[in-house]
Scaffold this motif. Structure first.
Motif, short mmCIF file in Angstrom:
data_model
loop_
_atom_site.label_atom_id
_atom_site.label_comp_id
_atom_site.label_asym_id
_atom_site.label_seq_id
_atom_site.Cartn_x
_atom_site.Cartn_y
_atom_site.Cartn_z
N ASN A 212 -0.98 -0.98 -10.92
CA ASN A 212 -1.93 -0.11 -10.44
C ASN A 212 -3.27 -0.57 -9.82
O ASN A 212 -4.08 -1.15 -10.27
CB ASN A 212 -2.37 1.03 -11.47
CG ASN A 212 -2.99 2.11 -11.10
OD1 ASN A 212 -3.36 2.16 -9.96
ND2 ASN A 212 -3.08 3.16 -11.96
N ASP B 276 0.94 -1.05 -0.01
CA ASP B 276 0.15 -0.13 -0.02
C ASP B 276 0.82 1.18 0.13
O ASP B 276 0.43 2.37 0.40
CB ASP B 276 -1.05 -0.01 1.02
CG ASP B 276 -0.13 -0.21 2.48
OD1 ASP B 276 0.89 -0.09 2.48
OD2 ASP B 276 -0.90 -0.13 3.41
N VAL B 277 2.14 1.27 -0.33
CA VAL B 277 2.92 2.38 -0.54
C VAL B 277 3.02 2.77 -2.13
O VAL B 277 3.54 2.22 -2.70
CB VAL B 277 4.42 2.01 0.08
CG1 VAL B 277 5.39 3.23 0.12
CG2 VAL B 277 4.27 1.79 1.60
N ASP B 278 2.75 3.90 -2.00
CA ASP B 278 2.64 4.51 -3.54
C ASP B 278 4.02 4.54 -3.87
O ASP B 278 5.12 4.98 -3.21
CB ASP B 278 2.03 6.09 -3.53
CG ASP B 278 1.74 6.17 -4.94
OD1 ASP B 278 1.28 5.38 -5.86
OD2 ASP B 278 1.77 7.44 -5.19
N ASN B 279 4.33 4.43 -5.30
CA ASN B 279 5.68 4.26 -5.80
C ASN B 279 6.66 3.44 -5.23
O ASN B 279 7.94 3.66 -5.33
CB ASN B 279 6.38 5.83 -5.66
CG ASN B 279 7.42 5.96 -6.57
OD1 ASN B 279 7.28 5.64 -7.98
ND2 ASN B 279 8.47 6.79 -6.53
N ARG C 141 -5.93 -0.39 -6.42
CA ARG C 141 -6.51 0.46 -5.35
C ARG C 141 -5.98 1.92 -5.33
O ARG C 141 -5.61 2.59 -4.33
CB ARG C 141 -6.09 -0.16 -4.01
CG ARG C 141 -6.72 -1.60 -3.76
CD ARG C 141 -6.42 -2.16 -2.41
NE ARG C 141 -4.94 -1.91 -1.92
CZ ARG C 141 -3.82 -2.56 -1.93
NH1 ARG C 141 -3.90 -3.77 -3.03
NH2 ARG C 141 -2.98 -2.34 -1.52
N ASN C 142 -5.86 2.55 -6.50
CA ASN C 142 -5.20 3.65 -6.87
C ASN C 142 -3.80 4.01 -6.20
O ASN C 142 -3.25 5.20 -5.91
CB ASN C 142 -6.12 4.85 -6.31
CG ASN C 142 -7.33 4.95 -6.74
OD1 ASN C 142 -7.70 4.78 -8.02
ND2 ASN C 142 -8.55 4.91 -6.16
N ILE C 143 -2.98 2.91 -6.07
CA ILE C 143 -1.88 3.03 -5.60
C ILE C 143 -0.95 2.27 -6.78
O ILE C 143 -1.15 1.23 -7.38
CB ILE C 143 -1.43 2.00 -4.41
CG1 ILE C 143 -2.27 2.64 -3.06
CG2 ILE C 143 -0.12 1.99 -4.01
CD1 ILE C 143 -2.37 1.85 -1.88
N TYR D 198 2.96 1.13 -7.87
CA TYR D 198 3.81 0.49 -7.29
C TYR D 198 4.50 -0.58 -8.45
O TYR D 198 3.92 -1.06 -9.54
CB TYR D 198 3.79 -0.18 -6.09
CG TYR D 198 2.95 -1.44 -5.95
CD1 TYR D 198 3.22 -2.80 -6.15
CD2 TYR D 198 1.49 -1.23 -5.79
CE1 TYR D 198 2.51 -3.55 -6.29
CE2 TYR D 198 0.59 -2.48 -5.70
CZ TYR D 198 1.17 -3.68 -6.05
OH TYR D 198 0.05 -4.80 -5.90
#
Length: 220
Positions: free
Chosen positions: A89, A47-50, A91-93, A95
């Motif tokens: 892509n 759940d950490v973007d990028n 849950r709008n995350i 990575y």
């Protein structure tokens, strides 16, 4: 003196602006730079973007290759590759992660070719179009538990698809067996039908690929 003080103040302002700009640039750079986490036992739930979820311990890497099983007329051949930093892509995350993909050939005990997708191994840019894909790493005690595994040994679960039965949701558990006493590397696999599978009315409900049995394949 007044002119000198005014010039000094202006220089100080310029220096402060430059310092502020450099600070903001560095903060932006490090905040945008991808954080790297282990693919197995990651400290967060993807759940950490990028972020980049990396196969740090090589659980996926050891499964790369061409693997062959033959028993009389029956044979199973897997080609497994690994893609690093595949973009996801969810849950709008956004990575990246390392993931396995591949294709396979299965010939049944009658010598009939049931599935052969080997020619597609380098065809798709989207790895989830392949017949094999996934990167779920499990421990010895993860169900189904592995009594033969050492305490630190891990297995990998991936999806395997029969494109003529695409309403079936199969998963394949893979255990790596290192080369010993002159023997080649091997993998032990078990394919099972997921509880999520739903057979559409009027469609065949039989398995065309070997399920619920352990098969040992040797690295070619």
């Amino acid at each position: 003196m007044c002119y000198g003080r005014k010039r000094t103040v202006q220089l100080n302002k310029i220096i402060m602006k430059q310092f502020f700009f450099i600070t903001i640039t560095l903060i932006t750079f490090f905040s945008c730079k991808a954080q790297t986490f282990p693919l197995y036992d990651t400290p967060n739930d993807f759940d950490v973007d990028n972020a980049y979820y990396k196969d740090i311990d090589g659980d996926l890497t050891k499964l790369i290759g061409t693997w062959q099983y033959t028993n009389g007329n029956e044979s199973l051949k897997l080609i497994i590759k690994k893609k690093e930093q595949d973009t996801v892509n969810a849950r709008n995350i956004l990575y990246k992660e390392d993931v396995l993909y591949g294709e396979y050939l299965y010939i049944d005990s009658n010598g009939t070719e049931i599935v052969n997708t080997l020619s597609l191994i380098d065809t798709f840019s989207n790895i989830y179009q392949h017949s094999l894909y996934g990167n779920y790493i499990i421990s010895k005690n993860h169900l189904p538990s592995c009594n033969e595994c050492t305490e630190s040994e891990r297995r990998v679960k991936i999806s395997i698809e029969d494109h003529l039965r695409n309403y079936f949701d199969y998963e394949m558990e893979i255990r790596h067996i290192p080369a010993q006493s002159g023997n080649s590397e091997q993998i032990k696999i078990k394919i099972k039908l997921s509880d999520m599978s739903i057979v559409l009315e009027g469609q065949p409900d039989d398995d065309r690929i070997p399920t619920h049995q352990e098969i040992i394949l040797t690295k070619q």
